[in-house]
Scaffold this motif. Structure first.
Motif, PDB file in Angstrom:
ATOM      1  N   PHE A  68       0.836  -1.198   0.000  1.00 17.64           N
ATOM      2  CA  PHE A  68       0.000   0.000   0.000  1.00 17.64           C
ATOM      3  C   PHE A  68       0.871   1.249   0.000  1.00 17.64           C
ATOM      4  CE2 PHE A  68      -2.485   3.312   2.133  1.00 17.64           C
ATOM      5  CZ  PHE A  68      -3.631   3.285   1.370  1.00 17.64           C
ATOM      6  N   ALA A  69       0.812   2.019  -1.081  1.00 20.25           N
ATOM      7  CA  ALA A  69       1.605   3.241  -1.221  1.00 20.25           C
ATOM      8  C   ALA A  69       0.664   4.437  -1.089  1.00 20.25           C
ATOM      9  CB  ALA A  69       2.331   3.260  -2.558  1.00 20.25           C
ATOM     10  N   PHE A  70       0.618   5.055   0.105  1.00 19.98           N
ATOM     11  CA  PHE A  70      -0.359   6.099   0.372  1.00 19.98           C
ATOM     12  C   PHE A  70      -0.096   7.347  -0.467  1.00 19.98           C
ATOM     13  CE2 PHE A  70      -2.306   9.494   2.943  1.00 19.98           C
ATOM     14  CZ  PHE A  70      -3.594   8.980   3.033  1.00 19.98           C
ATOM     15  N   ASP A  71       1.173   7.768  -0.569  1.00 23.48           N
ATOM     16  CA  ASP A  71       1.492   8.945  -1.380  1.00 23.48           C
ATOM     17  C   ASP A  71       1.126   8.728  -2.836  1.00 23.48           C
ATOM     18  OD1 ASP A  71       2.413  10.292   0.809  1.00 23.48           O
ATOM     19  OD2 ASP A  71       4.522   9.763   0.490  1.00 23.48           O
ATOM     20  N   GLU A  72       1.396   7.519  -3.324  1.00 21.16           N
ATOM     21  CA  GLU A  72       1.035   7.194  -4.703  1.00 21.16           C
ATOM     22  C   GLU A  72      -0.473   7.270  -4.885  1.00 21.16           C
ATOM     23  OE1 GLU A  72       1.986   5.725  -8.670  1.00 21.16           O
ATOM     24  OE2 GLU A  72       3.251   6.492  -7.051  1.00 21.16           O
ATOM     25  N   MET A  73      -1.208   6.807  -3.892  1.00 20.63           N
ATOM     26  CA  MET A  73      -2.664   6.845  -3.968  1.00 20.63           C
ATOM     27  C   MET A  73      -3.170   8.281  -4.012  1.00 20.63           C
ATOM     28  SD  MET A  73      -5.539   5.366  -1.334  1.00 20.63           S
ATOM     29  CE  MET A  73      -5.344   6.793  -0.263  1.00 20.63           C
ATOM     30  N   LEU A  74      -2.582   9.169  -3.192  1.00 18.33           N
ATOM     31  CA  LEU A  74      -2.999  10.565  -3.198  1.00 18.33           C
ATOM     32  C   LEU A  74      -2.741  11.223  -4.544  1.00 18.33           C
ATOM     33  CD1 LEU A  74      -1.759  11.813   0.314  1.00 18.33           C
ATOM     34  CD2 LEU A  74      -4.099  11.269  -0.379  1.00 18.33           C
ATOM     35  N   ASP A  75      -1.562  10.964  -5.109  1.00 19.44           N
ATOM     36  CA  ASP A  75      -1.230  11.548  -6.413  1.00 19.44           C
ATOM     37  C   ASP A  75      -2.177  11.042  -7.493  1.00 19.44           C
ATOM     38  OD1 ASP A  75       0.855  12.905  -5.248  1.00 19.44           O
ATOM     39  OD2 ASP A  75       2.386  11.421  -5.806  1.00 19.44           O
ATOM     40  N   ASN A  76      -2.465   9.745  -7.479  1.00 25.26           N
ATOM     41  CA  ASN A  76      -3.350   9.187  -8.493  1.00 25.26           C
ATOM     42  C   ASN A  76      -4.790   9.663  -8.317  1.00 25.26           C
ATOM     43  OD1 ASN A  76      -1.430   7.720  -9.935  1.00 25.26           O
ATOM     44  ND2 ASN A  76      -1.557   5.989  -8.549  1.00 25.26           N
ATOM     45  N   ALA A  77      -5.193   9.886  -7.071  1.00 25.08           N
ATOM     46  CA  ALA A  77      -6.532  10.406  -6.821  1.00 25.08           C
ATOM     47  C   ALA A  77      -6.679  11.816  -7.393  1.00 25.08           C
ATOM     48  CB  ALA A  77      -6.831  10.407  -5.328  1.00 25.08           C
ATOM     49  N   ALA A  78      -5.638  12.640  -7.211  1.00 22.86           N
ATOM     50  CA  ALA A  78      -5.659  13.992  -7.769  1.00 22.86           C
ATOM     51  C   ALA A  78      -5.673  13.949  -9.294  1.00 22.86           C
ATOM     52  CB  ALA A  78      -4.450  14.784  -7.272  1.00 22.86           C
ATOM     53  N   THR A  79      -4.869  13.037  -9.871  1.00 26.13           N
ATOM     54  CA  THR A  79      -4.841  12.893 -11.326  1.00 26.13           C
ATOM     55  C   THR A  79      -6.195  12.442 -11.857  1.00 26.13           C
ATOM     56  OG1 THR A  79      -2.496  12.327 -11.263  1.00 26.13           O
ATOM     57  CG2 THR A  79      -3.705  11.743 -13.260  1.00 26.13           C
ATOM     58  N   ALA A  80      -6.801  11.472 -11.170  1.00 25.80           N
ATOM     59  CA  ALA A  80      -8.121  10.987 -11.587  1.00 25.80           C
ATOM     60  C   ALA A  80      -9.154  12.101 -11.543  1.00 25.80           C
ATOM     61  CB  ALA A  80      -8.548   9.828 -10.691  1.00 25.80           C
ATOM     62  N   SER A  81      -9.060  12.965 -10.541  1.00 25.22           N
ATOM     63  CA  SER A  81      -9.999  14.092 -10.442  1.00 25.22           C
ATOM     64  C   SER A  81      -9.842  15.042 -11.618  1.00 25.22           C
ATOM     65  CB  SER A  81      -9.771  14.846  -9.125  1.00 25.22           C
ATOM     66  OG  SER A  81     -10.036  14.017  -8.020  1.00 25.22           O
ATOM     67  N   ALA A  82      -8.588  15.289 -12.013  1.00 27.57           N
ATOM     68  CA  ALA A  82      -8.350  16.160 -13.164  1.00 27.57           C
ATOM     69  C   ALA A  82      -8.919  15.549 -14.442  1.00 27.57           C
ATOM     70  CB  ALA A  82      -6.849  16.410 -13.320  1.00 27.57           C
ATOM     71  N   VAL A  83      -8.738  14.236 -14.595  1.00 21.71           N
ATOM     72  CA  VAL A  83      -9.280  13.547 -15.765  1.00 21.71           C
ATOM     73  C   VAL A  83     -10.805  13.656 -15.775  1.00 21.71           C
ATOM     74  CG1 VAL A  83      -9.571  11.293 -16.868  1.00 21.71           C
ATOM     75  CG2 VAL A  83      -7.332  11.963 -15.984  1.00 21.71           C
ATOM     76  N   LEU A  84     -11.423  13.431 -14.620  1.00 22.01           N
ATOM     77  CA  LEU A  84     -12.879  13.517 -14.530  1.00 22.01           C
ATOM     78  C   LEU A  84     -13.378  14.910 -14.869  1.00 22.01           C
ATOM     79  CD1 LEU A  84     -13.496  11.474 -11.250  1.00 22.01           C
ATOM     80  CD2 LEU A  84     -14.181  10.806 -13.560  1.00 22.01           C
ATOM     81  N   PHE A  85     -12.659  15.917 -14.403  1.00 20.88           N
ATOM     82  CA  PHE A  85     -13.078  17.311 -14.590  1.00 20.88           C
ATOM     83  C   PHE A  85     -13.169  17.673 -16.077  1.00 20.88           C
ATOM     84  CE2 PHE A  85     -12.064  21.860 -15.014  1.00 20.88           C
ATOM     85  CZ  PHE A  85     -13.112  22.399 -14.286  1.00 20.88           C
ATOM     86  N   PHE A  86     -12.248  17.141 -16.873  1.00 24.77           N
ATOM     87  CA  PHE A  86     -12.237  17.482 -18.297  1.00 24.77           C
ATOM     88  C   PHE A  86     -13.007  16.472 -19.150  1.00 24.77           C
ATOM     89  CE2 PHE A  86      -8.439  19.712 -16.736  1.00 24.77           C
ATOM     90  CZ  PHE A  86      -8.682  20.981 -17.245  1.00 24.77           C
ATOM     91  N   ILE A  87     -12.864  15.198 -18.837  1.00 26.49           N
ATOM     92  CA  ILE A  87     -13.412  14.179 -19.712  1.00 26.49           C
ATOM     93  C   ILE A  87     -14.920  14.019 -19.566  1.00 26.49           C
ATOM     94  CG2 ILE A  87     -13.384  11.704 -20.236  1.00 26.49           C
ATOM     95  CD1 ILE A  87     -11.039  13.423 -21.291  1.00 26.49           C
ATOM     96  N   THR A  88     -15.440  14.108 -18.335  1.00 25.72           N
ATOM     97  CA  THR A  88     -16.878  13.907 -18.136  1.00 25.72           C
ATOM     98  C   THR A  88     -17.703  14.937 -18.908  1.00 25.72           C
ATOM     99  OG1 THR A  88     -16.487  12.902 -15.969  1.00 25.72           O
ATOM    100  CG2 THR A  88     -18.710  13.692 -16.427  1.00 25.72           C
ATOM    101  N   PRO A  89     -17.458  16.252 -18.755  1.00 25.72           N
ATOM    102  CA  PRO A  89     -18.233  17.212 -19.548  1.00 25.72           C
ATOM    103  C   PRO A  89     -18.021  17.049 -21.056  1.00 25.72           C
ATOM    104  CG  PRO A  89     -17.133  18.305 -17.717  1.00 25.72           C
ATOM    105  CD  PRO A  89     -16.552  16.935 -17.800  1.00 25.72           C
ATOM    106  N   LEU A  90     -16.785  16.687 -21.462  1.00 22.44           N
ATOM    107  CA  LEU A  90     -16.515  16.519 -22.894  1.00 22.44           C
ATOM    108  C   LEU A  90     -17.315  15.346 -23.463  1.00 22.44           C
ATOM    109  CD1 LEU A  90     -14.911  17.303 -25.409  1.00 22.44           C
ATOM    110  CD2 LEU A  90     -13.081  15.775 -24.628  1.00 22.44           C
ATOM    111  N   THR A  91     -17.331  14.229 -22.757  1.00 25.53           N
ATOM    112  CA  THR A  91     -18.080  13.060 -23.223  1.00 25.53           C
ATOM    113  C   THR A  91     -19.574  13.347 -23.261  1.00 25.53           C
ATOM    114  OG1 THR A  91     -16.392  11.627 -22.231  1.00 25.53           O
ATOM    115  CG2 THR A  91     -18.479  10.601 -22.841  1.00 25.53           C
ATOM    116  N   VAL A  92     -20.073  14.000 -22.221  1.00 29.97           N
ATOM    117  CA  VAL A  92     -21.498  14.354 -22.206  1.00 29.97           C
ATOM    118  C   VAL A  92     -21.815  15.316 -23.350  1.00 29.97           C
ATOM    119  CG1 VAL A  92     -23.316  15.513 -20.892  1.00 29.97           C
ATOM    120  CG2 VAL A  92     -21.744  13.946 -19.734  1.00 29.97           C
TER     121      VAL A  92
END
Length: 280
Positions: A68-92
């Motif tokens: 379990f890499a907690f720092d890695e999880m935090l970084d990936n969570a932030a990255t996933a949020s950025a992806v969601l922010f742009f991709i979800t409205p674009l796909t819709v």
């Protein structure tokens, strides 16, 4: 807290409820305006989609490499949020362009705004959680302890919220039942693309690296296609059809439906029929 669909919270929250972040997450991230599920078999499929989506969002390191890499999880969570922010409205937006041939998209404004609010609320929660943990390293022991407790509460809140949101994908089911599986597929593939393009296997062998990097998006895609197939075959829901052209869907009946008497009510009183002479 209100939205275009009425009351936002799915249950009333008391001060004691805030001691249980998963309960707060359930009330906040599964609002009252999100429609009920129409197919129990599809709901069971979503559980697998949730696990596969979590692997894609949190990263291979979290599950395989080095425990379990907690720092890695935090970084990936932030990255996933950025992806969601742009991709979800674009796909819709792409789907709105497709749907406009079958009807006006203006009538979808209220549900779309509600879904956008839910997306922004989740992204803000994720980024806020990451910020709290990062700030803990900049202060003394006492402040770090307090921030760590706050961060843990927020982490449970976000994780529980993510589980709820993965099923309805930020309430987009209120716009179109086919949007959640579509958005889940697009998001997981975009999360995997950077590793595929750069060839970063996270220190794993070629076989294991490809398995864990491609396993999540392939699994999510397969489940999404099955969901869309069942929605089309069993309920007449087609992804390319304008939401206004789709049949009205009702949640499944209880396992033991009440017996209806020939007089129009339940033999022992039908609470679902206020006109029944035997009702309450």
């Amino acid at each position: 807290m209100n939205s275009g669909q009425g009351s936002w919270l799915s249950e009333r929250l008391t001060a004691r409820a805030f001691l249980k972040p998963h309960r707060v997450a359930r009330a906040v991230f599964h609002p009252a305006w999100i429609p009920d599920a129409v197919d129990p078999s599809v709901e069971r499929l979503k559980r697998v989609r949730i696990i596969a989506g979590a692997v894609a969002a949190l990263g291979v390191y979290t599950f395989v490499e080095g425990g379990f890499a907690f720092d890695e999880m935090l970084d990936n969570a932030a990255t996933a949020s950025a992806v969601l922010f742009f991709i979800t409205p674009l796909t819709v937006g792409v789907m709105l362009f497709v749907w406009r041939r079958g009807g006006s998209v203006r009538q979808l404004k209220n549900p779309l705004v509600s879904a956008l609010k839910l997306l922004l609320l989740f992204i803000a929660s994720v980024l806020g959680t990451v910020l709290v943990f990062r700030l803990g390293d900049a202060f003394g022991i006492l402040a770090k302890l307090v921030l760590s407790l706050v961060g843990l509460w927020m982490a449970v809140f976000v994780i529980a919220g993510a589980v709820k949101l993965t099923g309805n994908f930020f309430g987009t089911a209120v716009v179109h039942r086919g949007l959640p599986p579509l958005l889940a597929t697009v998001t997981t593939w975009l999360m995997a693309l950077p590793d595929l393009i750069t060839g970063d296997l996270h220190g794993l062998s070629l076989t294991m690296g490809i398995f864990f990097i491609l396993g999540a998006p392939v699994t999510v895609t397969a489940i999404a296609l099955l969901e869309l197939h069942r929605l089309r075959q069993r309920h007449g829901v087609r992804l390319a059809a304008h939401p206004a052209m789709l049949p009205r869907l009702a949640p499944p009946s209880p396992p033991y439906a009440p017996r209806v008497s020939p007089y129009g009510g339940h033999r022992n009183g039908n609470p679902y029929n206020p006109r029944s002479p035997y009702g309450t």
